[in-house]
Design a protein around this motif. Structure first.
Motif, mmCIF file in Angstrom:
data_model
loop_
_atom_site.group_PDB
_atom_site.id
_atom_site.type_symbol
_atom_site.label_atom_id
_atom_site.label_comp_id
_atom_site.label_asym_id
_atom_site.label_seq_id
_atom_site.Cartn_x
_atom_site.Cartn_y
_atom_site.Cartn_z
ATOM 1 N N SER A 61 -24.446 3.981 7.592
ATOM 2 C CA SER A 61 -23.052 3.699 7.931
ATOM 3 C C SER A 61 -22.425 4.871 8.665
ATOM 4 O O SER A 61 -22.589 6.030 8.264
ATOM 5 N N PRO A 62 -21.677 4.619 9.741
ATOM 6 C CA PRO A 62 -20.966 5.708 10.417
ATOM 7 C C PRO A 62 -19.855 6.284 9.559
ATOM 8 O O PRO A 62 -19.295 7.330 9.887
ATOM 9 N N LEU A 63 -19.530 5.638 8.439
ATOM 10 C CA LEU A 63 -18.490 6.133 7.535
ATOM 11 C C LEU A 63 -19.030 7.131 6.514
ATOM 12 O O LEU A 63 -18.277 7.651 5.702
ATOM 13 N N ARG A 64 -20.331 7.406 6.565
ATOM 14 C CA ARG A 64 -20.936 8.356 5.623
ATOM 15 C C ARG A 64 -21.025 9.739 6.277
ATOM 16 O O ARG A 64 -21.618 9.911 7.336
ATOM 17 N N GLY A 69 -21.056 12.100 1.501
ATOM 18 C CA GLY A 69 -19.769 11.554 1.079
ATOM 19 C C GLY A 69 -19.328 10.417 1.988
ATOM 20 O O GLY A 69 -19.826 10.264 3.099
ATOM 21 N N MET A 70 -18.378 9.602 1.497
ATOM 22 C CA MET A 70 -17.927 8.437 2.236
ATOM 23 C C MET A 70 -16.483 8.607 2.703
ATOM 24 O O MET A 70 -15.663 9.231 2.035
ATOM 25 N N VAL A 71 -16.198 8.043 3.861
ATOM 26 C CA VAL A 71 -14.833 7.969 4.360
ATOM 27 C C VAL A 71 -14.042 7.001 3.485
ATOM 28 O O VAL A 71 -14.460 5.869 3.258
ATOM 29 N N ARG A 72 -12.885 7.462 2.993
ATOM 30 C CA ARG A 72 -12.047 6.617 2.147
ATOM 31 C C ARG A 72 -10.647 6.421 2.707
ATOM 32 O O ARG A 72 -9.941 5.518 2.276
ATOM 33 N N THR A 73 -10.230 7.282 3.624
ATOM 34 C CA THR A 73 -8.882 7.213 4.167
ATOM 35 C C THR A 73 -8.939 7.412 5.679
ATOM 36 O O THR A 73 -9.958 7.846 6.229
ATOM 37 N N ALA A 74 -7.813 7.108 6.317
ATOM 38 C CA ALA A 74 -7.728 7.319 7.757
ATOM 39 C C ALA A 74 -7.905 8.793 8.105
ATOM 40 O O ALA A 74 -8.514 9.137 9.119
ATOM 41 N N LYS A 79 -11.856 13.324 10.266
ATOM 42 C CA LYS A 79 -12.819 14.402 10.009
ATOM 43 C C LYS A 79 -14.240 13.940 10.325
ATOM 44 O O LYS A 79 -15.030 14.689 10.897
ATOM 45 N N ARG A 80 -14.555 12.706 9.934
ATOM 46 C CA ARG A 80 -15.894 12.179 10.196
ATOM 47 C C ARG A 80 -16.123 12.012 11.696
ATOM 48 O O ARG A 80 -17.205 12.317 12.201
ATOM 49 N N ARG A 81 -15.093 11.558 12.397
ATOM 50 C CA ARG A 81 -15.203 11.405 13.844
ATOM 51 C C ARG A 81 -15.490 12.751 14.502
ATOM 52 O O ARG A 81 -16.346 12.870 15.378
ATOM 53 N N ALA A 82 -14.777 13.802 14.070
ATOM 54 C CA ALA A 82 -15.004 15.138 14.613
ATOM 55 C C ALA A 82 -16.430 15.607 14.317
ATOM 56 O O ALA A 82 -17.064 16.259 15.142
ATOM 57 N N GLU A 83 -16.945 15.248 13.141
ATOM 58 C CA GLU A 83 -18.305 15.624 12.769
ATOM 59 C C GLU A 83 -19.320 14.934 13.671
ATOM 60 O O GLU A 83 -20.283 15.562 14.151
ATOM 61 N N LYS A 381 -9.234 -3.746 1.333
ATOM 62 C CA LYS A 381 -10.067 -3.836 0.134
ATOM 63 C C LYS A 381 -11.404 -4.501 0.459
ATOM 64 O O LYS A 381 -12.456 -4.066 0.006
ATOM 65 N N ASP A 382 -11.344 -5.559 1.304
ATOM 66 C CA ASP A 382 -12.577 -6.243 1.668
ATOM 67 C C ASP A 382 -13.526 -5.300 2.403
ATOM 68 O O ASP A 382 -14.744 -5.360 2.227
ATOM 69 N N CYS A 383 -12.974 -4.426 3.214
ATOM 70 C CA CYS A 383 -13.813 -3.461 3.940
ATOM 71 C C CYS A 383 -14.526 -2.541 2.962
ATOM 72 O O CYS A 383 -15.723 -2.278 3.094
ATOM 73 N N PHE A 384 -13.802 -2.062 1.960
ATOM 74 C CA PHE A 384 -14.432 -1.182 0.974
ATOM 75 C C PHE A 384 -15.452 -1.959 0.159
ATOM 76 O O PHE A 384 -16.515 -1.436 -0.183
ATOM 77 N N ASP A 385 -15.165 -3.210 -0.176
ATOM 78 C CA ASP A 385 -16.115 -4.013 -0.934
ATOM 79 C C ASP A 385 -17.427 -4.165 -0.183
ATOM 80 O O ASP A 385 -18.510 -4.099 -0.748
ATOM 81 N N ARG A 386 -17.342 -4.352 1.127
ATOM 82 C CA ARG A 386 -18.548 -4.531 1.917
ATOM 83 C C ARG A 386 -19.368 -3.245 1.941
ATOM 84 O O ARG A 386 -20.585 -3.260 1.934
ATOM 85 N N GLN A 387 -18.667 -2.110 1.985
ATOM 86 C CA GLN A 387 -19.402 -0.840 1.966
ATOM 87 C C GLN A 387 -20.058 -0.611 0.610
ATOM 88 O O GLN A 387 -21.105 0.016 0.527
#
Length: 387
Positions: A61-64, A69-74, A79-83, A381-387
């Motif tokens: 996942s690009p959110l990892r 660690g996982m992206v949880r907030t905007a 920070k993840r995008r910068a990484e 919430k659905d987005c987090f559930d899918r992750q």
């Protein structure tokens, strides 16, 4: 589809412009109905096919984050995008300073249909000039701008290969269009740009093309006819790769459209070919024989493209999505006669999840064939559930 509603090209547009002689209220009503009817015809193509909608494959996942660690907030996503962006720039090589105050020379001017066509010359890398075409529609109102990229600039203005005349078509519809191409490099079959020179490149050539496109953004942004907040980039095939990397690595582009650039790094498919020395597989000449990587024709140098279970391609796309108001279309062509490459379709659900974090402030946000249907708490919430 029009930068100026008063412009009506000879060819019928996708959304028909209503008759301006009818009453204003009726006109607005019909225009709204036309948009709704047109949207119904294409709405299905802005989300992954049903059989792949929630299929994420083996891609990471690009959110990892790199540390797991996982992206949880905007704010996490920023920070993840910068990484991701740093990871790509470290791999590809860092650009030389951008040319933010370009000097543009007009070589030739003529009027075509409803726009002026300027043949211009400017510096698009620290060491190289390019010649392209600037198409400026008639009128004084600041307009959106578009950069079109291909093997040479004539195709973009309708004087080259057919069906790729993006600059010409958009200029007729009210966009200020800048058509660019690598004419000399294409003739020499080196295709891309090399910094500081062909035999000593310190930046992967595809990234250097992106750098040139970033400098082209400043050329358009400096024009009084252009609204600098509405400048996009479009390309097909070679130009598709170019437009994709430009918009991912340079975040001032407000919109990007690319078609057939090669979706996902897949060394089993000869048409994807990111490993070629003019893309991401640079090495000094003599170059390896063009074609797929085999035991008889191995990769000599350049980036070793990760295995297909790593989602680096969609991570690159994800690097571009941020909290700004950005639109992006990734045109994925699925053959009706051959089975689709499943890996390229797994990317789409991964990218759509990013909408949870980048689209809160812009209901018109598009991200890879996805239109955000709802920005309420249930959708998040659905987005987090899918992750």
């Amino acid at each position: 589809l029009y930068a100026d509603d008063q412009l009506q090209p000879k060819l019928p547009p996708l959304v028909r412009v209503v008759d301006l002689n009818i009453g204003e209220s009726t006109q607005h009503k019909r225009a709204g109905q036309n948009r709704q009817d047109s949207w119904k015809q294409i709405a299905a193509y802005f989300s992954p096919p049903k059989q792949w909608k929630n299929e994420y494959g083996d891609y990471r996942s690009p959110l990892r984050f790199a540390d797991g660690g996982m992206v949880r907030t905007a704010n996490d996503w920023k920070k993840r995008r910068a990484e991701i962006l740093k990871q790509w720039n470290d791999l590809l090589g860092h650009w030389p300073p951008l040319i933010t105050e370009p000097k543009v020379e007009v070589l030739e001017s003529q009027h075509r249909e409803n726009f002026r066509q300027l043949r211009i010359r400017f510096k698009w890398t620290p060491n190289e000039y390019t010649t392209g075409y600037l198409l400026i529609p008639d009128g004084d109102t600041p307009r959106p701008g578009i950069v079109t990229v291909y093997y040479e600039p004539e195709t973009g203005i309708g004087l080259g290969k057919p069906y790729r005349d993006f600059a010409y078509q958009l200029a007729r519809r009210g966009f200020v269009a800048l058509s660019l191409g690598t004419t000399e490099a294409t003739a020499a079959k080196t295709y891309a740009l090399y910094h500081p020179d062909l035999d000593n490149a310190r930046v992967q050539p595809l990234s250097m093309l992106a750098c040139a496109a970033a400098n082209a953004w400043y050329v358009l942004a400096a024009r009084p006819e252009v609204d600098s907040k509405r400048i996009g980039i479009v390309g097909h095939s070679f130009g598709g790769k170019w437009a994709m990397f430009a918009s991912c690595l340079f975040d001032k582009y407000a919109c990007a459209v690319w078609s057939d650039p090669g979706i996902v790094f897949d060394e089993s498919r000869g048409s994807v070919n990111y490993w070629e020395p003019w893309y991401l597989g640079y090495h000094p000449r003599p170059w390896r024989k063009r074609g797929r990587i085999t035991e008889d024709n191995p990769r000599l140098k350049g980036i070793s493209i990760p295995p297909s279970n790593e989602s680096w391609q969609h991570s690159l796309v994800a690097a571009w999505g941020n909290s700004q108001k950005i639109n992006h279309w990734d045109l994925v062509r699925i053959s009706l006669t051959q089975p689709p490459v499943i890996g390229s379709l797994w990317v789409l659900p991964h990218e759509s999840v990013i909408n949870c974090f980048v689209a809160f402030e812009d209901l018109a946000m598009h991200f890879t064939l996805i239109i955000v249907p709802d920005l309420g708490s249930r959708f998040r919430k659905d987005c987090f559930d899918r992750q």
